[in-house]
Design a protein around this motif. Sequence first.
Motif, PDB file in Angstrom:
ATOM      1  N   ARG A  10       0.567  -1.123  -0.332  1.00 39.40           N
ATOM      2  CA  ARG A  10       0.189   0.152   0.112  1.00 39.40           C
ATOM      3  C   ARG A  10       0.758   1.011  -0.158  1.00 39.40           C
ATOM      4  N   ILE A  11       0.454   2.409  -1.303  1.00 34.16           N
ATOM      5  CA  ILE A  11       1.372   3.797  -0.599  1.00 34.16           C
ATOM      6  C   ILE A  11       0.789   4.218   0.402  1.00 34.16           C
ATOM      7  N   ALA A  12       1.240   4.777   0.835  1.00 35.99           N
ATOM      8  CA  ALA A  12       0.454   5.496   2.234  1.00 35.99           C
ATOM      9  C   ALA A  12       0.916   7.119   2.043  1.00 35.99           C
ATOM     10  N   ASN A  13       1.430   7.248   1.116  1.00 39.13           N
ATOM     11  CA  ASN A  13       0.842   8.884   0.570  1.00 39.13           C
ATOM     12  C   ASN A  13      -0.493   8.616   0.119  1.00 39.13           C
ATOM     13  N   ALA A  14      -1.232   9.424   0.752  1.00 37.99           N
ATOM     14  CA  ALA A  14      -2.565   9.906  -0.232  1.00 37.99           C
ATOM     15  C   ALA A  14      -2.562   9.839  -1.312  1.00 37.99           C
ATOM     16  N   SER A  15      -2.026  11.355  -1.288  1.00 40.87           N
ATOM     17  CA  SER A  15      -1.200  12.020  -3.043  1.00 40.87           C
ATOM     18  C   SER A  15      -0.798  11.456  -4.328  1.00 40.87           C
ATOM     19  N   ALA A  16       0.483  10.412  -3.740  1.00 45.69           N
ATOM     20  CA  ALA A  16       0.917   9.327  -4.466  1.00 45.69           C
ATOM     21  C   ALA A  16      -0.174   8.454  -4.874  1.00 45.69           C
ATOM     22  N   ARG A  17      -0.652   7.826  -3.493  1.00 52.37           N
ATOM     23  CA  ARG A  17      -2.095   7.203  -3.911  1.00 52.37           C
ATOM     24  C   ARG A  17      -2.861   6.892  -5.322  1.00 52.37           C
ATOM     25  N   GLN A  18      -3.480   8.192  -5.077  1.00 47.71           N
ATOM     26  CA  GLN A  18      -4.438   8.800  -6.024  1.00 47.71           C
ATOM     27  C   GLN A  18      -3.726   8.800  -7.258  1.00 47.71           C
ATOM     28  N   VAL A  19      -2.445   9.610  -7.543  1.00 49.09           N
ATOM     29  CA  VAL A  19      -2.089  10.053  -8.453  1.00 49.09           C
ATOM     30  C   VAL A  19      -1.452   8.237  -9.526  1.00 49.09           C
ATOM     31  N   THR A  20      -1.373   7.343  -8.351  1.00 46.27           N
ATOM     32  CA  THR A  20      -0.950   5.889  -8.872  1.00 46.27           C
ATOM     33  C   THR A  20      -1.870   5.042  -9.338  1.00 46.27           C
ATOM     34  N   PHE A  21      -2.941   5.333  -8.432  1.00 46.88           N
ATOM     35  CA  PHE A  21      -4.274   4.946  -8.676  1.00 46.88           C
ATOM     36  C   PHE A  21      -4.681   5.031 -10.053  1.00 46.88           C
ATOM     37  N   ALA A  22      -4.838   6.349 -10.870  1.00 49.02           N
ATOM     38  CA  ALA A  22      -5.573   6.829 -12.459  1.00 49.02           C
ATOM     39  C   ALA A  22      -4.336   7.126 -12.961  1.00 49.02           C
ATOM     40  N   LYS A  23      -3.529   6.494 -12.669  1.00 52.41           N
ATOM     41  CA  LYS A  23      -2.087   6.428 -14.137  1.00 52.41           C
ATOM     42  C   LYS A  23      -2.432   4.740 -14.831  1.00 52.41           C
ATOM     43  N   ARG A  24      -2.497   3.428 -12.958  1.00 48.74           N
ATOM     44  CA  ARG A  24      -2.989   2.655 -13.249  1.00 48.74           C
ATOM     45  C   ARG A  24      -4.431   2.190 -13.950  1.00 48.74           C
ATOM     46  N   ARG A  25      -4.926   2.764 -13.534  1.00 51.96           N
ATOM     47  CA  ARG A  25      -6.661   2.172 -14.253  1.00 51.96           C
ATOM     48  C   ARG A  25      -6.380   2.807 -15.889  1.00 51.96           C
ATOM     49  N   ARG A  26      -5.804   4.402 -16.213  1.00 54.91           N
ATOM     50  CA  ARG A  26      -5.591   4.738 -17.331  1.00 54.91           C
ATOM     51  C   ARG A  26      -4.855   3.208 -18.463  1.00 54.91           C
ATOM     52  N   GLY A  27      -4.257   3.319 -17.570  1.00 52.73           N
ATOM     53  CA  GLY A  27      -3.476   1.480 -18.474  1.00 52.73           C
ATOM     54  C   GLY A  27      -4.438   0.582 -17.929  1.00 52.73           C
ATOM     55  N   LEU A  28      -4.934  -0.209 -17.625  1.00 52.93           N
ATOM     56  CA  LEU A  28      -5.564  -0.710 -17.408  1.00 52.93           C
ATOM     57  C   LEU A  28      -6.955  -0.996 -18.777  1.00 52.93           C
TER      58      LEU A  28
END
Length: 89
Positions: A10-28
């Motif tokens: 789990r990514i501890a930083n909420a902002s970084a977690r949201q950015v990663t989620f958005a990028k991986r969602r687009r990739g998926l």
Amino acid sequence: MAQEKTKMKRIANASARQVTFAKRRRGLFKKAQELSILCEADLALLVFSSTGKLYEYSSSRYPLKHYSRVPCIFLFLVSESSLTIKKHR
């Protein structure tokens, strides 16, 4: 030089977690679209964020509205420790 594997945690930083989620969602979604085009596969993809927001993708032949007429839908609920399959409707 080989690239090291990233440990999945789990990514501890909420902002970084949201950015990663958005990028991986687009990739998926992009991979789903490529699979649909290359293999003429009919796909429906549902992604729920940690806040419960729904993101969806479906191949153009069968929009997600089509699946609302299906008499039985299986919901796959994934948590950190288990996978639960529930019959809906």
